[in-house]
Design an enzyme around this catalytic site. Structure first.
Site, PDB file in Angstrom:
ATOM      1  N   ARG A 117       0.847  -1.193   0.000  1.00  9.04           N
ATOM      2  CA  ARG A 117       0.000   0.000   0.000  1.00  9.04           C
ATOM      3  C   ARG A 117       0.884   1.245   0.000  1.00  9.04           C
ATOM      4  NH1 ARG A 117      -3.337  -2.750  -1.585  1.00  9.04           N
ATOM      5  NH2 ARG A 117      -5.357  -3.330  -0.719  1.00  9.04           N
ATOM      6  N   HIS A 125      -1.033   0.257  -9.742  1.00 15.17           N
ATOM      7  CA  HIS A 125      -1.754  -0.631  -8.804  1.00 15.17           C
ATOM      8  C   HIS A 125      -2.416  -1.803  -9.556  1.00 15.17           C
ATOM      9  CE1 HIS A 125      -3.969  -0.922  -4.693  1.00 15.17           C
ATOM     10  NE2 HIS A 125      -3.711  -2.118  -5.205  1.00 15.17           N
TER      11      HIS A 125
HETATM   12  P1  NDP Z   1      -1.784 -11.596   4.924  1.00 16.74           P
HETATM   13  O1  NDP Z   1      -2.637 -11.034   5.997  1.00 16.74           O
HETATM   14  O2  NDP Z   1      -1.994 -13.015   4.507  1.00 16.74           O
HETATM   15  O3  NDP Z   1      -0.238 -11.455   5.310  1.00 16.74           O
HETATM   16  C1  NDP Z   1       0.268 -10.335   5.939  1.00 16.74           C
HETATM   17  C2  NDP Z   1       1.663 -10.638   6.458  1.00 16.74           C
HETATM   18  O4  NDP Z   1       2.197  -9.468   7.070  1.00 16.74           O
HETATM   19  C3  NDP Z   1       1.671 -11.732   7.537  1.00 16.74           C
HETATM   20  O5  NDP Z   1       2.791 -12.559   7.386  1.00 16.74           O
HETATM   21  C4  NDP Z   1       1.768 -10.928   8.829  1.00 16.74           C
HETATM   22  O6  NDP Z   1       2.384 -11.623   9.898  1.00 16.74           O
HETATM   23  C5  NDP Z   1       2.658  -9.791   8.388  1.00 16.74           C
HETATM   24  N1  NDP Z   1       2.509  -8.630   9.272  1.00 16.74           N
HETATM   25  C6  NDP Z   1       1.423  -7.869   9.491  1.00 16.74           C
HETATM   26  N2  NDP Z   1       1.690  -6.900  10.386  1.00 16.74           N
HETATM   27  C7  NDP Z   1       2.980  -7.059  10.743  1.00 16.74           C
HETATM   28  C8  NDP Z   1       3.840  -6.405  11.649  1.00 16.74           C
HETATM   29  N3  NDP Z   1       3.432  -5.338  12.364  1.00 16.74           N
HETATM   30  N4  NDP Z   1       5.098  -6.856  11.777  1.00 16.74           N
HETATM   31  C9  NDP Z   1       5.534  -7.932  11.075  1.00 16.74           C
HETATM   32  N5  NDP Z   1       4.768  -8.609  10.194  1.00 16.74           N
HETATM   33  C10 NDP Z   1       3.495  -8.178  10.035  1.00 16.74           C
HETATM   34  O7  NDP Z   1      -1.955 -10.627   3.676  1.00 16.74           O
HETATM   35  P2  NDP Z   1      -1.780 -10.974   2.124  1.00 16.74           P
HETATM   36  O8  NDP Z   1      -0.492 -11.665   1.948  1.00 16.74           O
HETATM   37  O9  NDP Z   1      -3.003 -11.617   1.594  1.00 16.74           O
HETATM   38  O10 NDP Z   1      -1.733  -9.494   1.504  1.00 16.74           O
HETATM   39  C11 NDP Z   1      -0.733  -8.568   1.899  1.00 16.74           C
HETATM   40  C12 NDP Z   1      -1.048  -7.180   1.364  1.00 16.74           C
HETATM   41  O11 NDP Z   1      -0.774  -7.098  -0.026  1.00 16.74           O
HETATM   42  C13 NDP Z   1      -2.508  -6.756   1.453  1.00 16.74           C
HETATM   43  O12 NDP Z   1      -2.851  -6.314   2.745  1.00 16.74           O
HETATM   44  C14 NDP Z   1      -2.582  -5.636   0.448  1.00 16.74           C
HETATM   45  O13 NDP Z   1      -2.270  -4.419   1.086  1.00 16.74           O
HETATM   46  C15 NDP Z   1      -1.464  -5.980  -0.542  1.00 16.74           C
HETATM   47  N6  NDP Z   1      -2.001  -6.312  -1.877  1.00 16.74           N
HETATM   48  C16 NDP Z   1      -1.623  -5.548  -2.964  1.00 16.74           C
HETATM   49  C17 NDP Z   1      -2.075  -5.839  -4.221  1.00 16.74           C
HETATM   50  C18 NDP Z   1      -1.620  -5.078  -5.408  1.00 16.74           C
HETATM   51  O14 NDP Z   1      -2.137  -5.282  -6.517  1.00 16.74           O
HETATM   52  N7  NDP Z   1      -0.647  -4.206  -5.290  1.00 16.74           N
HETATM   53  C19 NDP Z   1      -3.013  -6.951  -4.451  1.00 16.74           C
HETATM   54  C20 NDP Z   1      -3.331  -7.712  -3.265  1.00 16.74           C
HETATM   55  C21 NDP Z   1      -2.839  -7.378  -2.022  1.00 16.74           C
HETATM   56  P3  NDP Z   1       1.671 -12.945  10.526  1.00 16.74           P
HETATM   57  O15 NDP Z   1       1.734 -13.989   9.441  1.00 16.74           O
HETATM   58  O16 NDP Z   1       2.534 -13.277  11.665  1.00 16.74           O
HETATM   59  O17 NDP Z   1       0.271 -12.540  10.857  1.00 16.74           O
END
Ligand code: NDP
Length: 309
Positions: free
Chosen positions: A224, A272
């Site tokens: 994002r 995006h």
């Molecule tokens: P998930 O919720 O499956 O994964 C998020 C990951 O981030 C997890 O491993 C989580 O840790 C980690 N995380 C979250 N907060 C923290 C923190 N404070 N410190 C360390 N690690 C953290 O999300 P997705 O993989 O499905 O998607 C990720 C993002 O990709 C979406 O939120 C979206 O913003 C973006 N996106 C962008 C797109 C684009 O076209 N550009 C398309 C689709 C998504 P844990 O596993 O331990 O919970």
């Protein structure tokens, strides 16, 4: 009873068709047409008009039609006490993996530089890097980050990832939590951000973080725009601490015409589009959740209110 699709782009009819194809018996409405608001149980949303969800007195679930839910939390009038679901879809994950892999290979083989050279008819072969020369570090080892890590390992990259909870992925060095961030960054050459946007991750791609990367690192933000401090990136590029960046997401989208990223030779922009929810692929999980909702069964892909993702 029914589902309303709330979004401000031109894809409402496409989503309506996909939901109707998956479940002809379910009433699906567009937020733009006249519809019985009291009948709506689920709102399928993507960057909906802020405040618009208040119109549904019997709403029981907000379903994001993408992986991210930050836009729901940023709508201060959204009924976020209701269950919120998000998309977890193999196609979304493989599309993201393909995009990021393409960006990494373009960087390794100087393709962006050659495009610039071509515009000026400059013939200037430069040394290229090899897979073995780089460690790719992925911020976020969730649905998207984990598949990317697996695929990059398959190509032969050294891969490491950072997440909130401990992970165990074959051939991926996993770092967990704040205290491990420095060790993760100091050994990363290509940094990929795949974190959700939450109060804890907003502005994480900042000067302090860039300073911890080895000189010459490349940054890819496909998560994002709110993760990145734009000015910090520009300064790190200006000082040659970072060698370049590929950005798919921005604070303001579309990116404002006057933004310095547009004309920066070391910044590569995509609009995006790294990974876009495919309505036909996603519709079955929305319908299943809708039926679960009506039957008071557990919902899939629920967002944790505590974590905010
Ligand atoms: P998930 O919720 O499956 O994964 C998020 C990951 O981030 C997890 O491993 C989580 O840790 C980690 N995380 C979250 N907060 C923290 C923190 N404070 N410190 C360390 N690690 C953290 O999300 P997705 O993989 O499905 O998607 C990720 C993002 O990709 C979406 O939120 C979206 O913003 C973006 N996106 C962008 C797109 C684009 O076209 N550009 C398309 C689709 C998504 P844990 O596993 O331990 O919970």
């Amino acid at each position: 009873m029914g589902i309303v699709i709330c979004r401000q782009d031109t894809k409402i009819e496409l989503w309506k068709k996909a939901l109707k194809a998956a479940a002809p018996d379910i009433e699906v409405y567009s937020c733009l047409e006249d519809h019985p608001k009291e009948k709506i149980k689920m709102a399928l949303v993507w960057k909906h008009s802020p405040g618009s969800l208040k119109a549904y007195p019997n709403l029981r679930c907000i379903a994001s039609s993408g992986a991210g839910v930050d836009f729901i939390f940023s709508d201060v009038e959204a009924p976020v006490h209701l269950p919120i679901t998000r998309v977890v879809d193999p196609m979304l994950a493989s599309d993201m993996s393909e995009h990021v892999t393409a960006v990494i290979f373009a960087y390794l083989k100087n393709l962006n530089q050659y495009k610039l050279d071509q515009q000026q008819q400059i013939w200037n072969p430069i040394g290229y890097a090899r897979i073995k020369d780089f460690t790719v570090g992925i911020l976020g080892l969730g649905t998207l980050g984990a598949l990317l890590a697996k695929n990059l390992v398959h190509f032969g990259f050294q891969v490491q990832g950072w997440s909130q909870s401990r992970k165990s992925l074959p051939s991926v060095t996993a770092y967990t939590g704040e205290t491990a961030l420095h060790a993760f960054l100091s050994t990363t050459n290509v940094l990929v951000c795949l974190l959700p946007l939450t109060p804890n991750t907003e502005g994480i791609l900042n000067k302090e973080l860039f300073d911890q990367l080895p000189k010459g690192s490349f940054v890819i933000n496909v998560a994002r725009g709110g993760h990145l401090v734009d000015e910090a990136l520009l300064q790190a590029l200006q000082s040659d601490h970072l060698s370049g960046a590929a950005l798919d997401v921005f604070h303001e989208e579309p990116l404002a015409k006057e933004h310095p990223f547009w004309s920066h030779p070391k910044v590569h922009i995509s609009p995006h589009c790294a990974s876009v929810s495919d309505a036909s692929s996603v519709a079955p999980q929305i319908i299943e959740n809708y039926r679960n909702l009506l039957n008071r069964k557990a919902l899939q892909n629920l967002v944790s209110m505590d974590r905010g993702y």
